[in-house]
Design a protein around this motif. Sequence first.
Motif, PDB file in Angstrom:
ATOM      1  N   GLY A 117       0.791  -1.227   0.000  1.00 45.98           N
ATOM      2  CA  GLY A 117       0.000   0.000   0.000  1.00 45.98           C
ATOM      3  C   GLY A 117       0.821   1.274   0.000  1.00 45.98           C
ATOM      4  N   ALA A 118       2.002   1.213  -0.574  1.00 49.53           N
ATOM      5  CA  ALA A 118       2.864   2.391  -0.570  1.00 49.53           C
ATOM      6  C   ALA A 118       2.296   3.478  -1.480  1.00 49.53           C
ATOM      7  N   PRO A 119       2.537   4.743  -1.153  1.00 52.43           N
ATOM      8  CA  PRO A 119       2.104   5.806  -2.062  1.00 52.43           C
ATOM      9  C   PRO A 119       2.858   5.722  -3.380  1.00 52.43           C
ATOM     10  N   PHE A 120       2.231   6.270  -4.414  1.00 46.92           N
ATOM     11  CA  PHE A 120       2.727   6.152  -5.785  1.00 46.92           C
ATOM     12  C   PHE A 120       4.167   6.645  -5.933  1.00 46.92           C
ATOM     13  N   TRP A 121       4.446   7.864  -5.422  1.00 49.64           N
ATOM     14  CA  TRP A 121       5.780   8.441  -5.628  1.00 49.64           C
ATOM     15  C   TRP A 121       6.853   7.607  -4.947  1.00 49.64           C
ATOM     16  N   LEU A 122       6.505   7.043  -3.781  1.00 50.06           N
ATOM     17  CA  LEU A 122       7.479   6.223  -3.058  1.00 50.06           C
ATOM     18  C   LEU A 122       7.766   4.947  -3.856  1.00 50.06           C
ATOM     19  N   ALA A 123       6.698   4.364  -4.401  1.00 55.26           N
ATOM     20  CA  ALA A 123       6.859   3.152  -5.207  1.00 55.26           C
ATOM     21  C   ALA A 123       7.753   3.426  -6.413  1.00 55.26           C
ATOM     22  N   LEU A 124       7.534   4.581  -7.061  1.00 55.09           N
ATOM     23  CA  LEU A 124       8.359   4.944  -8.217  1.00 55.09           C
ATOM     24  C   LEU A 124       9.825   5.040  -7.837  1.00 55.09           C
ATOM     25  N   LEU A 125      10.066   5.740  -6.734  1.00 56.27           N
ATOM     26  CA  LEU A 125      11.435   5.938  -6.276  1.00 56.27           C
ATOM     27  C   LEU A 125      12.077   4.599  -5.927  1.00 56.27           C
ATOM     28  N   PHE A 126      11.289   3.776  -5.222  1.00 54.75           N
ATOM     29  CA  PHE A 126      11.790   2.468  -4.816  1.00 54.75           C
ATOM     30  C   PHE A 126      12.148   1.636  -6.048  1.00 54.75           C
ATOM     31  N   GLY A 127      11.226   1.603  -7.031  1.00 50.22           N
ATOM     32  CA  GLY A 127      11.468   0.829  -8.250  1.00 50.22           C
ATOM     33  C   GLY A 127      12.747   1.281  -8.936  1.00 50.22           C
ATOM     34  N   ALA A 128      12.908   2.613  -9.042  1.00 51.79           N
ATOM     35  CA  ALA A 128      14.092   3.154  -9.708  1.00 51.79           C
ATOM     36  C   ALA A 128      15.360   2.780  -8.945  1.00 51.79           C
TER      37      ALA A 128
END
Lengths: 310, 292, 386
Positions: free
Chosen positions: A56-67
Amino acid sequence: MINAYYLQVLTIMGINVIMALGLNLITGVTGQLSLGHAAFMSIGAYAAAILTLNYGAPFWLALLFGALVAAFFGVLLGFPTLRLSGDYLAIATMGFGEITRVILLNLDIAGRALGISGIPHSSNFSTVWILAVLSIVTMVFVGNSRLGRAFLAIREDEIAAEAMGVNSTYYKIQAFALGSFFAGLGGGLYAHYITYLNPSDFGFMKSIEILNMVVLGGMGSIPGTILGAGVLTAVPEVLRAVREYRMLFYGGLLVFMMIFKPNGLLGGVHFSTIRNWLIRIFKGSAGSPAGGSRGGTGAGEDAKTRVQEG
Amino acid sequence: MFLQQLINGVTLGSTYALIALGYTMVYGIILLINFAHGEIYMVGSFIALILVVSYKVNIVAAFFAAMLGCMILGVLMERIAYRPLRHKNSNRLSALISAIGVSIFLSNLVLMLRGPQTTRFPDVIEYQFYSIGPAQISNLQILIIVISAALMLGLQYIVMRTKVGKAMRATSMDMQTAYLMGINVNRIVAITFAIGSSLGAAAGVLVGIYFNAVSPLMGTMAGMKAFTAAVLGGIGSIPGAMLGGVLLGVAEVLGVAYLSSSYRDAIAFGILIIILLIKPSGILGQRALKKV
Amino acid sequence: MSKKRLSALISIGLVVVLALGALLPMAAFAAGELKIGFLGALSGNVAIYGTQSLKGMKLAVEEINAAGGVLGKKLVIVEEDDRGDKTEVANIMQKYATQDKVFAVVGDPTTGATKVAAPIAQQNKIILISPGSTAPGVVEIGDYIFRDTLLDSVGAPAIAKYAIQTKKWKRFALITSINNDFSVGLSKLFEAGIKKYGGQVVIKESVSDGDTDFSAQITKIKAAKPDAIVFSAYYTEGALIMKEAQKQGLKVPMVGGDGLTAPPYIEIGGKAVEGSIFYNGFSPEQPTANTRKFLDAFAKKYNGEVAELFAAQGYDAVKIIAAALKKAGTTDPKAFRDAVAATKEFPGASGTITFLSNREPLKSPVYLLTVKNGEFGLLAKVPVKE
């Protein structure tokens, strides 16, 4: 008249710009041929999607994490393989791409062949293009920095660069880390736009598609890469007009464009070059000479002889 | 069982080697990863298939017709898609993208003409089996191993012993100097493509017969595996392609046999990376000296 | 510099041309036409399924239009090739919704692509019927999403029961194609079914769609001495696996799902596939009147080609849409959707189809088939209850 269809094509164009810029840094600027860029994209996409769906992570955090996860794998791959040169590196990255795909097919958390579905549709035109513009700015900044000059030096002549005190392995890993970061970022955006991931979407041909954008646009050129990504996102859509001959045209077009412009559409053209043109257009012919401006990687530097073996 | 798996692996590896020979040859001369080689291989098997099924041509004649057809195709491809690039001040990757364009074009052309389905290649050779201890080997398996070894030796002879071969080696060392020495570089490159493409066709026909199946999509994965085999053995080296192919085939089969079949391709490519780390120019490749 | 400027101009010109091309109105359609969108791959790795379902769809549209069309209008198929690429799937679905303004979509035959297209269809209130997806999580996307495939949860246990109780096979080798979602899902059902009826899975092996070499897996399976090979994916690999088994002297039959029931299975497999058993939504040997009619018309239209499952399901999807449209009497999305959802015991070419309240298809009966003397033969009919 922008309807949902055009908006969508433009959004995907933005995602492709981000990923192509990442590869441009590795292959265009630093000169390390990578045939596994889709693997970093898939790592970023899966990592981001799993974080949003399972935690349930927020979108921006998920993006950063993925990168970041993608960048981490970039470094991981970089350490052992970067002592390989040229086509041997290319084949190792291709192998890495296939290994990643097969591992995803065997991972329960990645849904195996069923993939991951139901990812929230969080990416949209504005988030994608804000991040694309940020990526472009970052790339220009990197290009004009000490780091960027080291990358270029390695591409032009690795041995000479080493002799001048450039630690080539260190910089090559940096290039891989940065390039993979952007691939992962693009992957995260893709995951939250298409909302479904499957390992088969990140095969060898996907890597080739991204590479096509970089080479077609002009290796090492940021405006070129943007143009290449734009053109190759639009071409398959435009070619729908020719129906069943579409892929024939696509293949033929690649050959034709390479014969017509072997160094890419904007090979050797940089933002500073474009600025010079604009200055010249607006001020008559009183513009500054090519590549002479304080822009670092001017046109002259880049247009000089490329490694020519064939 | 180990012996049987070894035979399986060597046969599979020989099919890779057959395709890899053409790859490595073109690479050795002009340093181009000819991505369209996988497609040439596919076209070759289709030519033979059509001749055998629709025109009832004898398989041996069809085999040579396919080789001839692909030879022409290879030369045409070089003329249209690669040569113009060689004369311009282009980087090597442009030629690679051009090759990818040719590959997309060819596979979709065949797809359009033939449809996407896998077609059965008729059983043109009666199966016979021979026992080796607990394992068995078929005449077709022997044929594939023997033909790929023979083609490798023939190719090695051409490159090392003939005048054309000498010109090829000179061209591969330094194209410009070779040209200055009076070698018709364009002709040599065209010959290289002719030989490489006809080898690809030979591989296509043999693999078509062996697996009984031909499809427009068979080129991509086969091309990738063959490319891997060529690099594994040391790209540009003819015996290396053979060795790399066989090693890759054996590694894949033993990976399925003793590790896990669901990681098949990962095992194969993992081995590739490990070998490259130990021997960065492939097993039989020579480390190119860099001029500073 | 001027040369560079020239090239930049050319590049910019290229972009403008491309942009103009995209903005040009697509082929204009006459006013009295109703558009159905086709989703599927016509090139690339999964082209076989898209090509087949499009052929079936075209036949259905031809028949409907010959009989005067629907609501006084002719049906037209809008077709685009998605190459199996998910980005293209999303683009095409969006194009159908915004530009072509289709009222229904048939596709994609594969699960993954359907999952990408379905949310866009749902959002635009466009009926989508997938003529091939089987994995879970498709119809759940929304109330406009349907599919007309045979549910494996009925067929797989039925064929397992038949293999164990009637054929007295006990030991099974289970082969899954790991890059095929249909196969991964079906293998689980087969495994459960085999266990339920007292059989035993003695060895599990993996292959991939597109493989041609199965020698290593067969050598391993041979050593495990199974009574039959259970294969959960499609006919091409299935036939090649049996060929390899024949070469290695492993003489056991194959057990599978409707993915194997296509003429090329016998064509490629030859003698090696004799005695294979599987389930299907229709019986090529004892076809119902509708199946017979479809097979004949298909062969007539496509130079004697034998229709495959995806063709039949694409054909049925269009026929269901036309029937529902007739019943609803309007293209109003809500009324039309309700009419599709109310489809009951529709006599299709791929079986008799009823949409359940969760929009999953129910096809009854399920046919158990075998290969005998190079032909598909009927073993048994299994009725299905909700």
